[in-house]
Design a protein around this motif. Structure first.
Motif, PDB file in Angstrom:
ATOM      1  N   ALA A 173     -10.267  15.933 -56.345  1.00  0.00           N
ATOM      2  CA  ALA A 173     -11.305  15.782 -57.369  1.00  0.00           C
ATOM      3  C   ALA A 173     -12.676  16.096 -56.787  1.00  0.00           C
ATOM      4  CB  ALA A 173     -11.273  14.367 -57.939  1.00  0.00           C
ATOM      5  N   ALA A 174     -12.947  15.575 -55.591  1.00  0.00           N
ATOM      6  CA  ALA A 174     -14.241  15.806 -54.947  1.00  0.00           C
ATOM      7  C   ALA A 174     -14.458  17.288 -54.657  1.00  0.00           C
ATOM      8  CB  ALA A 174     -14.336  14.991 -53.663  1.00  0.00           C
ATOM      9  N   GLU A 175     -13.416  17.971 -54.214  1.00  0.00           N
ATOM     10  CA  GLU A 175     -13.524  19.404 -53.924  1.00  0.00           C
ATOM     11  C   GLU A 175     -13.803  20.202 -55.191  1.00  0.00           C
ATOM     12  OE1 GLU A 175      -9.970  20.561 -51.945  1.00  0.00           O
ATOM     13  OE2 GLU A 175     -10.363  19.344 -50.160  1.00  0.00           O
ATOM     14  N   PHE A 176     -13.142  19.828 -56.279  1.00  0.00           N
ATOM     15  CA  PHE A 176     -13.356  20.529 -57.544  1.00  0.00           C
ATOM     16  C   PHE A 176     -14.785  20.333 -58.036  1.00  0.00           C
ATOM     17  CE2 PHE A 176     -13.226  20.353 -62.255  1.00  0.00           C
ATOM     18  CZ  PHE A 176     -12.887  21.674 -62.499  1.00  0.00           C
ATOM     19  N   ILE A 177     -15.259  19.106 -57.982  1.00  0.00           N
ATOM     20  CA  ILE A 177     -16.623  18.809 -58.430  1.00  0.00           C
ATOM     21  C   ILE A 177     -17.641  19.577 -57.592  1.00  0.00           C
ATOM     22  CG2 ILE A 177     -18.355  16.972 -58.592  1.00  0.00           C
ATOM     23  CD1 ILE A 177     -15.858  15.091 -59.143  1.00  0.00           C
ATOM     24  N   ALA A 178     -17.431  19.596 -56.277  1.00  0.00           N
ATOM     25  CA  ALA A 178     -18.346  20.322 -55.394  1.00  0.00           C
ATOM     26  C   ALA A 178     -18.331  21.816 -55.689  1.00  0.00           C
ATOM     27  CB  ALA A 178     -17.973  20.065 -53.938  1.00  0.00           C
ATOM     28  N   SER A 179     -17.142  22.350 -55.972  1.00  0.00           N
ATOM     29  CA  SER A 179     -17.014  23.777 -56.252  1.00  0.00           C
ATOM     30  C   SER A 179     -17.749  24.167 -57.532  1.00  0.00           C
ATOM     31  CB  SER A 179     -15.533  24.146 -56.368  1.00  0.00           C
ATOM     32  OG  SER A 179     -15.374  25.488 -56.775  1.00  0.00           O
ATOM     33  N   ILE A 180     -17.554  23.386 -58.590  1.00  0.00           N
ATOM     34  CA  ILE A 180     -18.223  23.691 -59.857  1.00  0.00           C
ATOM     35  C   ILE A 180     -19.732  23.508 -59.715  1.00  0.00           C
ATOM     36  CG2 ILE A 180     -18.477  23.010 -62.271  1.00  0.00           C
ATOM     37  CD1 ILE A 180     -15.878  24.493 -61.692  1.00  0.00           C
ATOM     38  N   SER A 181     -20.142  22.459 -59.021  1.00  0.00           N
ATOM     39  CA  SER A 181     -21.575  22.201 -58.841  1.00  0.00           C
ATOM     40  C   SER A 181     -22.241  23.322 -58.053  1.00  0.00           C
ATOM     41  CB  SER A 181     -21.776  20.855 -58.136  1.00  0.00           C
ATOM     42  OG  SER A 181     -21.268  19.790 -58.922  1.00  0.00           O
ATOM     43  N   GLN A 182     -21.531  23.856 -57.068  1.00  0.00           N
ATOM     44  CA  GLN A 182     -22.081  24.974 -56.299  1.00  0.00           C
ATOM     45  C   GLN A 182     -22.135  26.243 -57.145  1.00  0.00           C
ATOM     46  OE1 GLN A 182     -19.872  25.919 -52.752  1.00  0.00           O
ATOM     47  NE2 GLN A 182     -21.483  27.223 -51.933  1.00  0.00           N
TER      48      GLN A 182
ATOM     49  N   ASN B  58      -5.005  11.756 -63.996  1.00  0.00           N
ATOM     50  CA  ASN B  58      -4.848  12.744 -62.927  1.00  0.00           C
ATOM     51  C   ASN B  58      -5.562  14.051 -63.272  1.00  0.00           C
ATOM     52  OD1 ASN B  58      -3.072  10.692 -62.019  1.00  0.00           O
ATOM     53  ND2 ASN B  58      -1.898  12.198 -60.867  1.00  0.00           N
ATOM     54  N   LEU B  59      -6.829  13.917 -63.596  1.00  0.00           N
ATOM     55  CA  LEU B  59      -7.644  15.094 -63.880  1.00  0.00           C
ATOM     56  C   LEU B  59      -9.095  14.820 -63.516  1.00  0.00           C
ATOM     57  CD1 LEU B  59      -8.436  15.622 -67.672  1.00  0.00           C
ATOM     58  CD2 LEU B  59      -7.917  13.413 -66.654  1.00  0.00           C
ATOM     59  N   ALA B  60      -9.825  15.906 -63.308  1.00  0.00           N
ATOM     60  CA  ALA B  60     -11.260  15.848 -63.048  1.00  0.00           C
ATOM     61  C   ALA B  60     -11.960  16.769 -64.037  1.00  0.00           C
ATOM     62  CB  ALA B  60     -11.572  16.284 -61.619  1.00  0.00           C
ATOM     63  N   VAL B  61     -13.126  16.336 -64.500  1.00  0.00           N
ATOM     64  CA  VAL B  61     -13.903  17.115 -65.464  1.00  0.00           C
ATOM     65  C   VAL B  61     -15.349  17.186 -64.992  1.00  0.00           C
ATOM     66  CG1 VAL B  61     -14.639  17.355 -67.866  1.00  0.00           C
ATOM     67  CG2 VAL B  61     -12.440  16.249 -67.338  1.00  0.00           C
ATOM     68  N   VAL B  62     -15.910  18.382 -65.017  1.00  0.00           N
ATOM     69  CA  VAL B  62     -17.335  18.580 -64.745  1.00  0.00           C
ATOM     70  C   VAL B  62     -17.951  19.234 -65.972  1.00  0.00           C
ATOM     71  CG1 VAL B  62     -19.080  19.627 -63.259  1.00  0.00           C
ATOM     72  CG2 VAL B  62     -16.887  18.908 -62.282  1.00  0.00           C
ATOM     73  N   VAL B  63     -19.025  18.651 -66.468  1.00  0.00           N
ATOM     74  CA  VAL B  63     -19.755  19.255 -67.582  1.00  0.00           C
ATOM     75  C   VAL B  63     -21.136  19.657 -67.080  1.00  0.00           C
ATOM     76  CG1 VAL B  63     -20.658  19.004 -69.910  1.00  0.00           C
ATOM     77  CG2 VAL B  63     -18.499  17.889 -69.288  1.00  0.00           C
ATOM     78  N   THR B  64     -21.393  20.941 -67.136  1.00  0.00           N
ATOM     79  CA  THR B  64     -22.654  21.527 -66.682  1.00  0.00           C
ATOM     80  C   THR B  64     -23.594  21.678 -67.874  1.00  0.00           C
ATOM     81  OG1 THR B  64     -21.522  22.750 -64.930  1.00  0.00           O
ATOM     82  CG2 THR B  64     -23.678  23.579 -65.639  1.00  0.00           C
TER      83      THR B  64
ATOM     84  N   ALA C 298     -12.227  21.464 -66.588  1.00  0.00           N
ATOM     85  CA  ALA C 298     -11.292  20.379 -66.281  1.00  0.00           C
ATOM     86  C   ALA C 298     -10.125  20.937 -65.485  1.00  0.00           C
ATOM     87  CB  ALA C 298     -10.782  19.731 -67.567  1.00  0.00           C
ATOM     88  N   THR C 299      -9.614  20.131 -64.564  1.00  0.00           N
ATOM     89  CA  THR C 299      -8.487  20.568 -63.746  1.00  0.00           C
ATOM     90  C   THR C 299      -7.594  19.375 -63.416  1.00  0.00           C
ATOM     91  OG1 THR C 299      -7.911  21.957 -61.831  1.00  0.00           O
ATOM     92  CG2 THR C 299      -9.494  20.205 -61.449  1.00  0.00           C
ATOM     93  N   PRO C 300      -6.294  19.597 -63.245  1.00  0.00           N
ATOM     94  CA  PRO C 300      -5.428  18.497 -62.809  1.00  0.00           C
ATOM     95  C   PRO C 300      -5.663  18.190 -61.335  1.00  0.00           C
ATOM     96  CG  PRO C 300      -4.168  20.534 -62.970  1.00  0.00           C
ATOM     97  CD  PRO C 300      -5.534  20.836 -63.505  1.00  0.00           C
ATOM     98  N   VAL C 301      -5.626  16.919 -60.971  1.00  0.00           N
ATOM     99  CA  VAL C 301      -5.761  16.500 -59.573  1.00  0.00           C
ATOM    100  C   VAL C 301      -4.795  15.347 -59.317  1.00  0.00           C
ATOM    101  CG1 VAL C 301      -8.178  17.210 -59.336  1.00  0.00           C
ATOM    102  CG2 VAL C 301      -7.647  14.896 -60.110  1.00  0.00           C
ATOM    103  N   SER C 302      -4.380  15.221 -58.069  1.00  0.00           N
ATOM    104  CA  SER C 302      -3.482  14.122 -57.708  1.00  0.00           C
ATOM    105  C   SER C 302      -4.058  13.256 -56.596  1.00  0.00           C
ATOM    106  CB  SER C 302      -2.116  14.670 -57.277  1.00  0.00           C
ATOM    107  OG  SER C 302      -2.256  15.571 -56.190  1.00  0.00           O
ATOM    108  N   ALA C 303      -5.258  13.605 -56.120  1.00  0.00           N
ATOM    109  CA  ALA C 303      -5.886  12.838 -55.050  1.00  0.00           C
ATOM    110  C   ALA C 303      -7.399  12.877 -55.215  1.00  0.00           C
ATOM    111  CB  ALA C 303      -5.498  13.399 -53.681  1.00  0.00           C
ATOM    112  N   GLN C 304      -8.060  11.842 -54.712  1.00  0.00           N
ATOM    113  CA  GLN C 304      -9.516  11.777 -54.810  1.00  0.00           C
ATOM    114  C   GLN C 304     -10.170  12.953 -54.100  1.00  0.00           C
ATOM    115  OE1 GLN C 304     -11.178   7.882 -53.890  1.00  0.00           O
ATOM    116  NE2 GLN C 304      -9.232   6.894 -54.377  1.00  0.00           N
ATOM    117  N   SER C 305      -9.585  13.379 -52.992  1.00  0.00           N
ATOM    118  CA  SER C 305     -10.159  14.494 -52.240  1.00  0.00           C
ATOM    119  C   SER C 305     -10.143  15.775 -53.064  1.00  0.00           C
ATOM    120  CB  SER C 305      -9.398  14.699 -50.934  1.00  0.00           C
ATOM    121  OG  SER C 305      -8.017  14.934 -51.178  1.00  0.00           O
TER     122      SER C 305
END
Length: 202
Positions: A38-47, A96-102, A29-36
């Protein structure tokens, strides 16, 4: 939509992991303030975990009816991953956060209820590691004033907890300043008083 009043979020990126019937669930999980962001974080974790069985996610920005959010089950049965991740964050009143669960599949199916509980628990395992903070929406303003008022302007900036981001000179001083949005009117009035009405917003 931008947040217009104070809100709860996390200070920095955190992670947590649980294992259920051989399946590993790793939450970031990470704090985010913009959709972009969040998208970058999700892409980074997924990669980073490209070999995983699933990389499910949820993110939320804003409050109440003005909130914007997205979630994805990423191949898990509908409603068993993305929404439980989001709801787990909401139980902590966070935005204002994004979460990726692998998930790395362990060979045993968990069923609909089991998946919902697992993705929720993994999210909470990460959030339990987080420092929860109260954050405030901020704005950036650009001020122009005569050099003679520099000390007075600095005093106002300090009093209102603002931060000078950049300074320049062009027939006077030009400052870019960041401050809490709720302080804007009072900050402006204080600057006008300090400069005898000779401060400009540009």
């Amino acid at each position: 939509m931008p947040v217009t009043k104070e809100f709860k979020t996390i200070m920095a990126e955190v992670s947590g992991e649980i294992v259920i019937k051989g399946s590993r669930f790793i939450a970031h999980a990470t704090p985010v303030s913009a959709q972009s962001a969040a998208a970058e974080f999700i892409a980074s974790i997924s990669q980073r975990f490209h070999d995983a069985t699933h990389n499910c996610f949820a993110w939320k920005i804003g409050l109440s009816d003005a909130a914007v959010f997205r979630f994805s089950d990423a191949g898990e049965p509908s409603g068993t991953a993305g929404r439980p991740i989001l709801q787990a964050a909401e139980t902590r009143d966070l935005t204002n956060l994004a979460v990726v669960v692998t998930r790395y599949f362990g060979g045993t199916k968990l069923g609909t209820g089991g998946l919902i509980r697992a993705y929720s628990a993994a999210t909470l395992a990460a959030l339990e590691q987080a420092e929860i903070i109260i954050s405030y929406p901020q704005i950036t303003v650009t001020l122009k004033f005569a050099y003679a008022f520099t000390n007075a302007v600095h005093q106002v900036v300090e009093k209102h907890g603002a931060k000078i981001l950049e300074t320049g000179f062009d027939n006077g001083c030009i400052y870019r300043v960041r401050l809490n949005a709720s302080e804007e009117a009072e900050f402006y009035n204080a600057l006008q008083d300090a400069t005898g009405g000779k401060m400009e917003l540009i």
